[in-house]
Design an enzyme around this catalytic site. Structure first.
Site, mmCIF file in Angstrom:
data_model
loop_
_atom_site.group_PDB
_atom_site.id
_atom_site.type_symbol
_atom_site.label_atom_id
_atom_site.label_comp_id
_atom_site.label_asym_id
_atom_site.label_seq_id
_atom_site.Cartn_x
_atom_site.Cartn_y
_atom_site.Cartn_z
ATOM 1 N N GLU A 236 0.818 -1.216 0.000
ATOM 2 C CA GLU A 236 0.000 0.000 0.000
ATOM 3 C C GLU A 236 0.850 1.264 0.000
ATOM 4 O OE1 GLU A 236 -2.415 -0.532 3.453
ATOM 5 O OE2 GLU A 236 -3.752 -1.938 2.468
ATOM 6 N N GLU B 230 -6.275 -8.603 0.351
ATOM 7 C CA GLU B 230 -6.623 -8.589 1.781
ATOM 8 C C GLU B 230 -8.088 -8.246 1.952
ATOM 9 O OE1 GLU B 230 -4.429 -5.739 4.087
ATOM 10 O OE2 GLU B 230 -2.508 -6.306 3.224
HETATM 11 C C1 GAL Z 1 -4.036 -3.119 5.423
HETATM 12 C C2 GAL Z 1 -2.577 -3.449 5.551
HETATM 13 C C3 GAL Z 1 -2.378 -4.613 6.502
HETATM 14 C C4 GAL Z 1 -3.143 -4.370 7.764
HETATM 15 C C5 GAL Z 1 -4.577 -4.142 7.421
HETATM 16 C C6 GAL Z 1 -5.433 -3.901 8.625
HETATM 17 O O1 GAL Z 1 -4.277 -1.881 4.870
HETATM 18 O O2 GAL Z 1 -2.032 -3.795 4.307
HETATM 19 O O3 GAL Z 1 -1.007 -4.730 6.780
HETATM 20 O O4 GAL Z 1 -2.629 -3.251 8.412
HETATM 21 O O5 GAL Z 1 -4.697 -3.024 6.611
HETATM 22 O O6 GAL Z 1 -6.768 -3.687 8.235
#
Ligand code: GAL
Length: 674
Positions: free
Chosen positions: A153, A306
C-alpha cells in the site's frame, strides 16, 4: 514480462497474509496443518519482515524464510512473496535519518510504527532495491512462488527536502519552463510568482489557503514518484530472471494517493486490499464498488489481496462481520472478477499494533466458529473452482454501463474554497455505482480516453476538473451514439484547476447545451424539490438551457422554475446534465430509469428488489451466475443451469444469507419469493 501466472486452472486462490516470524517455530507446524484442513492454497509472506530479513545493513538472514517457503511448498501451498520495503527497520532510519518522511508542518516522522520512509530519499530507494534484489535472486524461480507483492500500500507522503528536490524535477519535466508553471498555477494571484524552480516547495503549512494547482500537482507527483519506486523494484526483480508476475497491493477505499490507471499499466496483475467501512447493508454495495473498480483498472481478472475475515472497523471500534457475510462478500469479489479470496491475516497476532485485527485463526484458536467458517469457505471455493478459468476472449464481466473514474477528480475536490466543501468525489462516484447496483445492473469503470463505444450509457459523476482531451472524448462518445449522463460540478475547470470562463460547465457547455451562471450551494439541512418529484441537496445551479431541452425544473427554493435537469441530443447520442446533487433515493430512481430508457436490463430482473445480488461471471467453458442473497426471506430462481454449491438444477432455492454459483445453460432467469 512474466511467463508464469498465479492462477492455477480450476482453483481460486485462498489464504492470506502469513507472518510466522511473529510466532515460535512450533506454531508453524500447526499453521500448515490448519491451512491444509481449510484447503488454503496461498500465503502472502514477508510483508513487513525487513528487520528480521536484514538485521543490519547489508547482512541478510533468510534461513527462517527458506524454512517457511520449504514447509509451504511441501504442503502444496503457494505463496506471494512481499518485498518488505513498507517498513524500514530502526537501524535504517538511524543510519539514514534524512530518509524519514517529514509532515507538512515540518515534523519528522520517526520509526516506531510502519511506513516511515521518504519515498524520494536516495538511501531509501537504494536499500529498497537491494532487499528486493536479494529476495528475487534467492526465491525468484521457486516453484511455489505465485507472484511478487512489492511493498505494501504505497502511500506515505513526504514534504521534506528530498520531496522538494524531486517535485521540482517533476515540475520541470511537466512544464518545461518556469513561465509555463506560473501560468498553470495562476501565480499572478497573491504574489506567488516563481522566478526559479528552486523557489518551489511541496505544499507545506502556510498562512492561509494553498494554491489548488500546486496541491493537485503534488498529488500527481507523489503518484508518479511512488510508481517510480515500484518500477525500480519491479525491474530489479525482473533483472534477476524471475518470471513470476509482479503486483503491489492498492488500497481501497480511503487511499487517494495513486492514479490507479497508470499504476495498473505498470503491474503484471492488479491487486487490492478492501475493508468494509460500514456494518449496514451498504457494505455489500461497497464490495461491488471495490471489485468493479479493480476489475476495470486491471482490464480483467484481479487479485483480492486482503480483506478482514471477522471484523468491520467503523470509527473507534470493530464490529463483528459474521460468517455468512464473510462468505457472501468473498463470493461478491469473485463474482466480479477476483481470482482470490485472501485475508489479512492468517493467525491473529498476540502482540503488536494490530493484535485485535480479525484473522482466519482467531486468538481462541481453530476450535471456533470463525475457523469453521473458514473451512466452509475453503470447501465452497473448491466446489466452484471451475469458474476460476477466465474466458479466452472478452470481458470476465459484461457491462453495458460505464462510470468514468479519474483519480484526479478526487484530488480536485480536495482543494480548498470550492463553492462548497460538502462534495467528495469518491462519494459521488460511489453514489452513482450504488444506484446502479441497487437496480441490479452490471457496471464497469472507465478511464478517460478509453474506448467507450460498447457502453449504452456513460455516467460522469462530479468530475470538476478535466482536460480538453477528456471533453473531446466525451463529445465523440455522444456523437457516435452514446448516452452520456453528467452530474453537477463536472467540467468546470481545466487540469490546472482554472475555471473555463463564460459559463459553467465550460468544458462541456456546447456538448450539454447549457450555460450555468452561478453555483448556488444549499445548507446541510436544506433541500429543493424538482418538478418531477426528485430532490436536490448541497449543490444547485442557476442554469440556462440553450440547445438542451429541460427534463426537470427546480420546483422550490431560490431557483424555482429554472432548469435543473437537461438533455441535449448530439450526433446520434444524447447528453444529459443533472445540475444538482440528487438526494440518495432520487439518484437511485433517476439512474435506474435512465438505464431502462437506454435499454440496459438488470442481470436478473427483480432480483435486486428481493435482496439478491446477481452477477454473471464469464468463464472459459461456461458462464456462471453468482447469487448472493443479502435479503431476509427465501427465494427461488427458475431458469436453466446447475448450482455448483447445492447441486440444484434449473429451479434453485436460495435461503436468506446464502450463495449460489450457477453454471448456466441459458440466460433467461426469473425469481420469486418463496
Ligand atoms: C491493510 C494493511 C495490513 C493491515 C490491514 C489492517 O491496509 O495492508 O497490513 O494493516 O490493513 O486492516
Amino acid at each position: 514480462m512474466p511467463s508464469t501466472t498465479p492462477y492455477a486452472p480450476g482453483r481460486f486462490l485462498f489464504g492470506g497474509d502469513y507472518n510466522p516470524e511473529q510466532w515460535p517455530r512450533e506454531t508453524r507446524a500447526e499453521d500448515i496443518a490448519l491451512m491444509r484442513r481449510a484447503k488454503v492454497n496461498t500465503a502472502t509472506i514477508g510483508v513487513f519482515s525487513w528487520a528480521v530479513l536484514e538485521p543490519s545493513e547489508g547482512r541478510y538472514d533468510a534461513a527462517w524464510l527458506d524454512e517457511v517457503v520449504g514447509e509451504l511448498a511441501a504442503a502444496g501451498i503457494g505463496f506471494f512473496l512481499a518485498t518488505p520495503t513498507a517498513s524500514p527497520p530502526p537501524w535504517f532510519t538511524l543510519a539514514h535519518p534524512d530518509a524519514l518522511p517529514i509532515r507538512d508542518d515540518g515534523t519528522p516522522v520517526l520509526h516506531g510504527s510502519r511506513d516511515t520512509y521518504a519515498i524520494s530519499a536516495p538511501a531509501y530507494r537504494a536499500a529498497a532495491r537491494a532487499v528486493a534484489g536479494f529476495l528475487a535472486r534467492r526465491y525468484g524461480d521457486h516453484p511455489g512462488l505465485r507472484g511478487w507483492h512489492v511493498h505494501n500500500e504505497y502511500g506515505t507522503i513526504d514534504h521534506g527536502p528530498h520531496a522538494a528536490r524531486a517535485f521540482r524535477v517533476w515540475l520541470e519535466a511537466r512544464y518545461g519552463s518556469i513561465a509555463a508553471l506560473n501560468e498553470a498555477w495562476s501565480t499572478a494571484f497573491w504574489s506567488q510568482r516563481y522566478g526559479d524552480w528552486d523557489e518551489i516547495l511541496p505544499p507545506r503549512q502556510t498562512q492561509y489557503l494553498h494554491n489548488p494547482a500546486q496541491l493537485v500537482d503534488f498529488k500527481r507527483f507523489n503518484s508518479d514518484e511512488m510508481l517510480a519506486a515500484f518500477t525500480e523494484q519491479r525491474d530489479e526483480i525482473r533483472a534477476s530472471g524471475s518470471a513470476a508476475p509482479i503486483t503491489s497491493n492498492l488500497m481501497l477505499p480511503t487511499w487517494n494517493h495513486l492514479e490507479q490507471w497508470s499504476w495498473s499499466d505498470a503491474q503484471d496483475l492488479v491487486s487490492i486490499d478492501h475493508y468494509l467501512d460500514t456494518t449496514g447493508p451498504d457494505g455489500e454495495t461497497h464490495v461491488a464498488y471495490g471489485s468493479d473498480l479493480t476489475r476495470s483498472w486491471a482490464g480483467g481478472p484481479w487479485v483480492l489481496m486482503e480483506q478482514n475475515a471477522t471484523g468491520i472497523r467503523v470509527g473507534d471500534r470493530v464490529f463483528a462481520k459474521g460468517p455468512d457475510r464473510m462468505i457472501r462478500n468473498s463470493l461478491g469479489y469473485i463474482a466480479r472478477g477476483a481470482q482470490s479470496s485472501l485475508f489479512f491475516q492468517w493467525r491473529a497476532s498476540a502482540g503488536g499494533a494490530e493484535l485485535w485485527h480479525g484473522a482466519l485463526v482467531p486468538h481462541a484458536g481453530a476450535d471456533t466458529e470463525v475457523f469453521a467458517s473458514v473451512v466452509r469457505l475453503g470447501e465452497l471455493l473448491e466446489r466452484i473452482g471451475e469458474a476460476a478459468q477466465p474466458p479466452a476472449t472478452g470481458p470476465v464481466v459484461e457491462a453495458e454501463i460505464g462510470i468514468v473514474w479519474d483519480a484526479e477528480g478526487w484530488w480536485s475536490w480536495e482543494t480548498p474554497h470550492l463553492p462548497t466543501d460538502a462534495v467528495g468525489y469518491s462519494e459521488e462516484v460511489r453514489a452513482a455505482h450504488r444506484a446502479l447496483w441497487l437496480s441490479g445492473r452490471a457496471v464497469d469503470f472507465v478511464r478517460p480516453g478509453a474506448d467507450a463505444t460498447g457502453y449504452s450509457m456513460l455516467v460522469v459523476p462530479a468530475l470538476y476538473a478535466m482536460t480538453r482531451a477528456t471533453a473531446e472524448w466525451l463529445e465523440r462518445y455522444v456523437q457516435t451514439g452514446g448516452n452520456l449522463v453528467v452530474t453537477f460540478g463536472s467540467g468546470i475547470a481545466d487540469e490546472s484547476q482554472r475555471v473555463i470562463v463564460g459559463g459553467y460547465p465550460g468544458m462541456l457547455r456546447s456538448l450539454l447545451g447549457v450555460r450555468g451562471e452561478q453555483i448556488v450551494p444549499l445548507a446541510d439541512d436544506d433541500a429543493v424539490t424538482l418538478d418531477n418529484g426528485l430532490e436536490g441537496v448541497v449543490w444547485t445551479e442557476l442554469l440556462h438551457a440553450e440547445s438542451a431541452e429541460t427534463l426537470a425544473r427546480y420546483g422550490s427554493g431560490a431557483l424555482s422554475g429554472r432548469p435543473a435537469i437537461t438533455r441535449c441530443p448530439s450526433g446520434s447520442g444524447t447528453a444529459t446534465y443533472v445540475s444538482t446533487k440528487l438526494a440518495p433515493g432520487s439518484l437511485n430512481a433517476f439512474l435506474a430509469d435512465l438505464a431502462t430508457e437506454f435499454g440496459v436490463a438488470p442481470v436478473v430482473d427483480g432480483a435486486a428488489a428481493l435482496g439478491v445480488e446477481a452477477v454473471r461471471r464469464r468463464g472459459a467453458e461456461a458462464d456462471y451466475l453468482f447469487l448472493m442473497h443479502h435479503g431476509d426471506s427465501p427465494v427461488r430462481l427458475d431458469g436453466s443451469g446447475t448450482d455448483l454449491v447445492s447441486g440444484a438444477s434449473d429451479s434453485i432455492p436460495l435461503e436468506a444469507g446464502a450463495v449460489a454459483v450457477v453454471r448456466e445453460t441459458g440466460r433467461d432467469w426469473s425469481i420469486r419469493r418463496l
